[in-house]
Design an enzyme around this catalytic site. Structure first.
Site, short mmCIF file in Angstrom:
data_model
loop_
_atom_site.label_atom_id
_atom_site.label_comp_id
_atom_site.label_asym_id
_atom_site.label_seq_id
_atom_site.Cartn_x
_atom_site.Cartn_y
_atom_site.Cartn_z
N GLY A 1 0.71 -1.26 0.08
CA GLY A 1 0.09 -0.07 -0.02
C GLY A 1 0.75 1.17 -0.07
N CYS A 2 1.05 2.05 1.16
CA CYS A 2 1.71 3.07 1.26
C CYS A 2 3.10 2.94 0.77
CB CYS A 2 1.39 3.63 2.60
SG CYS A 2 -0.25 3.93 3.20
N VAL A 3 4.12 1.94 1.09
CA VAL A 3 5.43 1.68 0.81
C VAL A 3 5.32 1.72 -0.73
CG1 VAL A 3 7.18 0.29 0.71
CG2 VAL A 3 6.19 0.80 2.94
#
Length: 215
Positions: free
Chosen positions: A147-149
């Site tokens: 996701g955010c990575v």
């Protein structure tokens, strides 16, 4: 990380630049405490991140901690993401879900970046801050890998920064998503490397007394 594809078309090496920053993505209690709706056990990754923080500070490398945090009680600032992903009520400013995991210790010179969506760049002024300090390399740890990575690494290379993802320092609640995201990142967007390789890179950097403040 082992090369994801071997025909020569994918997974070229970006390499390290001259001036790095360490980005700790969303290691807040909402994500690192398994009993919470968005949480999972990230104890092993926290150990790696803590070690990386210690080494980074000893080399004068700036640190940036990010957190997803919403300001409105109706979560209107979460947009459509609130419809797609449940459990985000744990990310409201004023609650303890947005606190950096107490096993990590942000310092007084570290930047804390609030964001509302997956990428650390979306809706933030991070690019201008990095550019103004001459940062060219982002050492990325945190969650979630898929996701955010991943979103942050994709944006990083698009903005001209070298995304370096530390394999043992990123976590996901789903193992298959974690593994696939790492393969995809290595193939197309980032260098997925070992913690030891990052330490070797730090040791070869010019000596710096203190990290610059990116606040």
């Amino acid at each position: 990380m082992e090369q994801a594809y071997t025909d020569g078309s994918w997974g070229g090496e970006l390499g390290f630049g001259q001036k790095p920053a360490i980005i700790v993505i969303d290691m807040t209690r909402a994500f690192t405490e398994p009993h919470r709706p968005l949480g999972s056990d990230m104890s092993s990754e926290l150990t790696t991140i803590n070690a990386l923080i210690t080494e980074g500070r000893s080399h004068g490398i700036p640190l940036i901690f990010t957190k997803v945090a919403y300001e409105t009680e109706d979560y209107s600032d979460a947009g459509l993401w609130m419809k797609k992903v449940g459990g985000q009520h744990d990310l409201l400013i004023g609650g303890d879900g947005i606190e950096i995991d107490p096993r990590l210790c942000p310092g007084p010179r570290d930047m804390i970046l609030h964001k509302k969506y997956a990428s650390i760049f979306f809706g933030t002024d991070l690019v201008s801050r990095l550019v103004s300090h001459g940062i060219d390399t982002l050492i990325i740890v945190g969650c979630s890998t898929s996701g955010c990575v991943r979103a942050s690494a994709v944006d990083a290379i698009q903005y001209g920064f070298r995304p370096i993802v530390v394999e043992s320092g990123v976590a996901d609640r789903w193992l298959d998503a974690h593994q696939q995201a790492l393969r995809d990142l290595q193939a197309k967007y980032a260098d997925v490397v070992s913690y030891e390789l990052v330490l070797e890179y730090f040791d070869n950097l010019p000596a710096t007394q203190t990290a610059p403040e990116i606040n």
